[in-house]
Motif scaffolding. Structure first.
Motif, PDB file in Angstrom:
ATOM      1  N   GLU A  65       0.917  -1.191   0.064  1.00  0.00           N
ATOM      2  CA  GLU A  65      -0.047   0.093   0.013  1.00  0.00           C
ATOM      3  C   GLU A  65       0.773   1.106   0.029  1.00  0.00           C
ATOM      4  OE1 GLU A  65      -2.276  -0.303   3.372  1.00  0.00           O
ATOM      5  OE2 GLU A  65      -3.618  -1.977   2.511  1.00  0.00           O
ATOM      6  N   MET A  66       0.612   2.291  -0.996  1.00  0.00           N
ATOM      7  CA  MET A  66       1.374   3.102  -1.117  1.00  0.00           C
ATOM      8  C   MET A  66       0.745   4.486  -0.783  1.00  0.00           C
ATOM      9  SD  MET A  66       3.667   2.452  -4.355  1.00  0.00           S
ATOM     10  CE  MET A  66       4.541   3.838  -4.413  1.00  0.00           C
ATOM     11  N   GLU A  67       1.293   5.697  -0.332  1.00  0.00           N
ATOM     12  CA  GLU A  67       0.909   6.945  -0.508  1.00  0.00           C
ATOM     13  C   GLU A  67       1.859   7.797  -1.114  1.00  0.00           C
ATOM     14  OE1 GLU A  67      -0.188   8.405   3.456  1.00  0.00           O
ATOM     15  OE2 GLU A  67      -1.936   7.113   3.841  1.00  0.00           O
ATOM     16  N   VAL A  68       1.589   8.550  -2.464  1.00  0.00           N
ATOM     17  CA  VAL A  68       2.433   9.226  -2.968  1.00  0.00           C
ATOM     18  C   VAL A  68       2.228  10.636  -2.718  1.00  0.00           C
ATOM     19  CG1 VAL A  68       3.269   9.818  -5.514  1.00  0.00           C
ATOM     20  CG2 VAL A  68       2.404   7.420  -4.703  1.00  0.00           C
ATOM     21  N   GLU A  69       3.214  11.368  -2.261  1.00  0.00           N
ATOM     22  CA  GLU A  69       3.049  12.727  -1.939  1.00  0.00           C
ATOM     23  C   GLU A  69       3.235  13.570  -3.158  1.00  0.00           C
ATOM     24  OE1 GLU A  69       2.404  13.846   0.990  1.00  0.00           O
ATOM     25  OE2 GLU A  69       2.669  12.049   2.128  1.00  0.00           O
ATOM     26  N   LEU A  70       2.284  14.435  -3.482  1.00  0.00           N
ATOM     27  CA  LEU A  70       2.268  15.080  -4.613  1.00  0.00           C
ATOM     28  C   LEU A  70       2.528  16.737  -4.326  1.00  0.00           C
ATOM     29  CD1 LEU A  70      -0.913  13.999  -6.595  1.00  0.00           C
ATOM     30  CD2 LEU A  70       1.418  13.236  -6.894  1.00  0.00           C
ATOM     31  N   ASN A  71       3.064  17.335  -5.242  1.00  0.00           N
ATOM     32  CA  ASN A  71       3.392  18.888  -4.834  1.00  0.00           C
ATOM     33  C   ASN A  71       2.009  19.710  -4.746  1.00  0.00           C
ATOM     34  OD1 ASN A  71       6.109  18.264  -5.226  1.00  0.00           O
ATOM     35  ND2 ASN A  71       5.978  18.587  -7.572  1.00  0.00           N
ATOM     36  N   ASN A  72       1.996  20.164  -3.300  1.00  0.00           N
ATOM     37  CA  ASN A  72       0.888  21.253  -2.685  1.00  0.00           C
ATOM     38  C   ASN A  72      -0.221  20.276  -3.076  1.00  0.00           C
ATOM     39  OD1 ASN A  72       2.762  23.228  -2.362  1.00  0.00           O
ATOM     40  ND2 ASN A  72       2.691  23.704  -4.549  1.00  0.00           N
ATOM     41  N   ALA A  73      -0.505  19.255  -2.714  1.00  0.00           N
ATOM     42  CA  ALA A  73      -1.911  18.272  -2.970  1.00  0.00           C
ATOM     43  C   ALA A  73      -1.711  16.960  -1.939  1.00  0.00           C
ATOM     44  CB  ALA A  73      -2.125  18.003  -4.587  1.00  0.00           C
ATOM     45  N   ALA A  74      -3.008  16.806  -1.717  1.00  0.00           N
ATOM     46  CA  ALA A  74      -3.342  15.504  -0.971  1.00  0.00           C
ATOM     47  C   ALA A  74      -2.525  14.367  -1.434  1.00  0.00           C
ATOM     48  CB  ALA A  74      -4.634  15.314  -0.535  1.00  0.00           C
ATOM     49  N   PRO A  75      -1.906  13.448  -0.673  1.00  0.00           N
ATOM     50  CA  PRO A  75      -1.408  11.955  -1.396  1.00  0.00           C
ATOM     51  C   PRO A  75      -2.390  11.423  -2.078  1.00  0.00           C
ATOM     52  CG  PRO A  75      -1.472  11.901   1.243  1.00  0.00           C
ATOM     53  CD  PRO A  75      -1.933  13.320   0.837  1.00  0.00           C
ATOM     54  N   ILE A  76      -1.762  10.574  -2.900  1.00  0.00           N
ATOM     55  CA  ILE A  76      -2.747   9.801  -3.795  1.00  0.00           C
ATOM     56  C   ILE A  76      -2.366   8.414  -3.145  1.00  0.00           C
ATOM     57  CG2 ILE A  76      -2.590   8.302  -5.895  1.00  0.00           C
ATOM     58  CD1 ILE A  76      -2.086  10.757  -7.328  1.00  0.00           C
ATOM     59  N   ARG A  77      -3.483   7.428  -2.688  1.00  0.00           N
ATOM     60  CA  ARG A  77      -3.399   6.327  -2.204  1.00  0.00           C
ATOM     61  C   ARG A  77      -3.657   5.083  -3.119  1.00  0.00           C
ATOM     62  NH1 ARG A  77      -5.669   9.687   1.489  1.00  0.00           N
ATOM     63  NH2 ARG A  77      -4.472   9.675   3.758  1.00  0.00           N
ATOM     64  N   VAL A  78      -2.746   4.270  -3.278  1.00  0.00           N
ATOM     65  CA  VAL A  78      -2.901   3.036  -4.471  1.00  0.00           C
ATOM     66  C   VAL A  78      -2.330   1.911  -3.628  1.00  0.00           C
ATOM     67  CG1 VAL A  78      -0.541   3.770  -5.220  1.00  0.00           C
ATOM     68  CG2 VAL A  78      -2.166   2.500  -6.692  1.00  0.00           C
ATOM     69  N   THR A  79      -2.666   0.707  -4.271  1.00  0.00           N
ATOM     70  CA  THR A  79      -2.249  -0.752  -3.984  1.00  0.00           C
ATOM     71  C   THR A  79      -1.517  -0.992  -5.102  1.00  0.00           C
ATOM     72  OG1 THR A  79      -4.190  -1.027  -2.464  1.00  0.00           O
ATOM     73  CG2 THR A  79      -2.826  -3.004  -3.065  1.00  0.00           C
TER      74      THR A  79
END
Length: 676
Positions: free
Chosen positions: A610-624
């Protein structure tokens, strides 16, 4: 307070000498409180009141000595099968009722209470003798908890015991009769149900001793007439296949006269199931040094059914990860002399049943290494089955045909078909093909195009070269030298010997180019290795979406799986158990289908994350996602991962797509500026 309570009760209770609108009456012995004293009497139920009147008093139902409870105060009703007691709990008091009508009273108060949800394993007509009592004919039933016998025309069972209280059981007599000891008394059960009862009792006891639940057992057993071939003898009887064992029950008159005992072969001890014979097909079960051979009708037709039971029994027995790992280690230990584990990197190992030619099923360990798939039979090198080894490039996955289901591994090598039923089933199959996937395309180099060559010997994302049976070589680049290719090694890297077989992976954005070749010359001065140009190159993991370079942070952790992967030696950092996280990663490129990342995490190949990708100036994207590649970065403790996205919410996917498109526009704008 008591007076006020009685006045309220008098106000709601009718002043009649008979119970008003009684639904039913039940003769019970009632006990309440902690003294345990019981009072014989009668319980009457109405739509709103539960009343008890002692039989020793001729009190009218409206009298003060009648104990009444409003049904709205009723909280729970329970039935104890062992003590034959109905417990009725009100807000302020509990009633414990025994007697002939106690069970019926509990059902009347809660009709769903006594719906027996336990599966009935065996039931039918039987003649039962208990101790010195005369034989009685009636109905016998066995469920996952108790054995009950109710004589004909009787309302209550004369035998109602927990099957675990039976000290021992055996089949004996001229006809099949089950004899058991219960509390010092002999119980004999005669009739056609005796062999089935014996088989189920053996199954229940074996599962309980192994620590497995018996609630999931389901009827019926598979039973068919058979002969046990013992030397020159052919013993008549019945073959019984249960979820945990195969049992042969001698049933012929001669066999019973000789006093032959039944044979029980637990699936956990069976290593191989073989159908053989020319004119008469026979079935042989191999359990270590013991072999039992049986003959019966439709042997070939029943082989697949027996294999499925064999496989399911192994899966149930190895539901514990610790037990599975111990069994795998035991089998690998048997093959130590043949299978050199210290120099072989095992990416995954799983117990499986191998099925060959629809006539041979063998239990063993399916081992996936970096270059090949091996099957090691559980009987070891001295057993009846042989080990097999298949190079990964030669494996072709089979998608159709008998047995090719989602929970099975089917492939062919040089025209020979192989089928494996892993204990972990679909979860392992998915990871297996992630690590052993077929190439997306293959191209030949007899007349290679310049573009095809440039993808291999030109600039690339990475180059991995490993000598056959040796360590990975540190390579700085590949280039073409006429009819041979050359690999430039870092100074100080040991050079492989001439004739050594090399495995080469070249990483490009569209996939991994993989080939094998043989060393034809080495140059110690320039530290170069020259090898023959390969005839074919295979391309793996060709992507359908554009991947763009990024500079993002992410948090990753192992996903919660129903069954964790069994990884024997996957950790490149030296840990035998990969940590679950969370870990920090740095993403170097990203697409809609996956990403490349680096970090100090120790995650096994094929594992779900399970991953949480930190985007610039935005909420993280959660993906499996799933780990498809895990390579150590040279000269450090970091690892480079290739992760495929598998499950992402629609809104998260839209945000990811928007981010990738923006990054692609930025990349193209930079290229235009350079051209201008």
């Amino acid at each position: 307070m008591v007076t006020a309570f009685l006045m309220r009760m008098d106000a709601i209770m009718p002043k009649t000498s008979t119970p008003p609108a009684a639904l039913d009456r039940f003769e019970v012995a009632l006990a309440s409180g902690t003294d345990g004293a019981r009072t014989a009497g009668e319980v009457s139920l109405t739509s709103s009141v539960v009343a008890f009147r002692s039989e020793a008093q001729s009190t009218p139902w409206a009298g003060r000595n009648v104990r009444r409870k409003v049904r709205a105060w009723l909280q729970t009703v329970s039935w104890d099968r062992h003590t034959q007691t109905a417990t009725i709990v009100f807000k302020d008091e509990s009633w414990h009722c025994t007697g002939a009508d106690a069970r019926a009273l509990a059902v009347a108060l809660d009709p769903t209470l006594l719906e027996d949800r336990r599966p009935v394993l065996a039931a039918g007509t039987a003649t039962v003798t208990i101790g010195t009592a005369p034989p009685a004919t009636g109905t016998i039933a066995l469920d996952t908890e108790r054995l009950r016998f109710t004589p004909t025309a009787a309302s209550n069972p004369s035998l109602d015991i927990a099957w675990a209280s039976m000290d021992s059981h055996r089949l004996t007599g001229f006809r099949a009769a089950l004899v058991a000891e219960v509390a010092g008394q002999k119980v004999q059960i005669e009739g056609p149900q005796a062999p089935g009862l014996s088989a189920w009792l053996t199954t229940l006891r074996a599962r309980t001793e192994a620590g497995h639940s018996v609630e999931t057992l389901q009827a019926p057993l598979e039973r068919y007439p058979a002969q046990r071939l013992h030397g020159p003898l052919a013993i008549q009887g019945e073959l019984v296949v249960s979820p945990d064992h195969v049992q042969f029950v001698p049933s012929g008159l001669v066999e019973r006269t000789l006093g032959l005992r039944d044979i029980v072969l637990p699936f956990q001890k069976i290593e191989r199931v073989v159908v053989h014979g020319w004119t008469q097909k026979k079935l042989t079960l191999v359990a270590g040094a013991d072999r039992e051979t049986f003959s019966f009708d439709d042997v070939e037709a029943r082989f697949e059914q027996l294999v499925q039971a064999f496989h399911q029994a192994q899966a149930n027995r190895l539901s514990s990860r610790d037990r599975t790992r111990a069994q795998i280690e035991r089998v690998l230990e048997l093959w130590t002399d043949v299978f050199d584990r210290p120099t072989t990197r095992i990416t995954e190992a799983q117990l499986a049943v191998q099925v060959r030619t629809q006539h041979d099923a063998t239990l063993g360990v399916l081992v996936k290494t970096t270059d090949e798939v091996r099957f090691l039979p559980s009987g070891g090198p001295n057993g009846t089955a042989k080990a097999e080894s298949h190079p990964v490039p030669r494996i072709l996955r089979t998608y159709s045909g008998p047995g090719c289901r989602a929970d099975e591994i089917c492939f062919s090598v040089a025209g020979d078909a192989f089928r494996y039923l892993p204990a972990e089933e679909a979860t392992f199959v998915s990871r297996f093909w992630d690590q052993c996937r077929a190439p997306s395309r293959i191209f030949h180099l007899d007349a290679p195009s310049r573009r095809a060559l440039s993808r291999v010997v030109g600039p690339s994302r990475f180059i991995h070269v490993r000598a056959d049976g040796g360590p990975r070589l540190t390579v700085t680049g590949l280039h073409e030298s006429g009819r041979t290719w050359s690999a430039a090694l870092v100074v100080g890297t040991p050079l492989p010997a001439i004739g050594t077989f090399l495995h080469v992976d070249v990483g490009q954005p569209e996939g991994v180019y993989r080939f094998e070749s043989e060393v034809v010359d080495v140059d110690p001065l320039t530290c170069e290795v020259h090898f023959a140009r390969p005839a074919t190159i295979r391309v793996y993991n060709q992507r359908q979406s554009v991947r763009v370079p990024v500079d993002l942070a992410a948090t990753i952790r192992m996903a919660e799986l129903e069954t964790a992967p069994v990884v024997v030696e996957d950790s490149l950092l030296g840990d035998s158990e990969p940590a679950t996280g969370p870990h920090s990663l740095h993403l170097s490129d990203l697409s809609l289908g996956g990403c490349a990342a680096e970090g100090a995490a120790d995650l096994p190949l094929g594992s779900s994350v399970e991953m949480e990708v930190e985007l610039n100036n935005a909420a993280p994207i959660r993906v499996t996602g799933r780990i498809l590649r895990a390579d150590r970065v040279e000269g450090g403790e970091l690892r480079r991962f290739g992760i495929r996205f598998e499950n992402i919410h629609r809104q998260e996917e839209v945000r990811l797509q928007r981010h990738v498109l923006n990054a692609q526009r930025t990349q193209l704008a930079g290229l235009d500026a350079m051209v201008g």
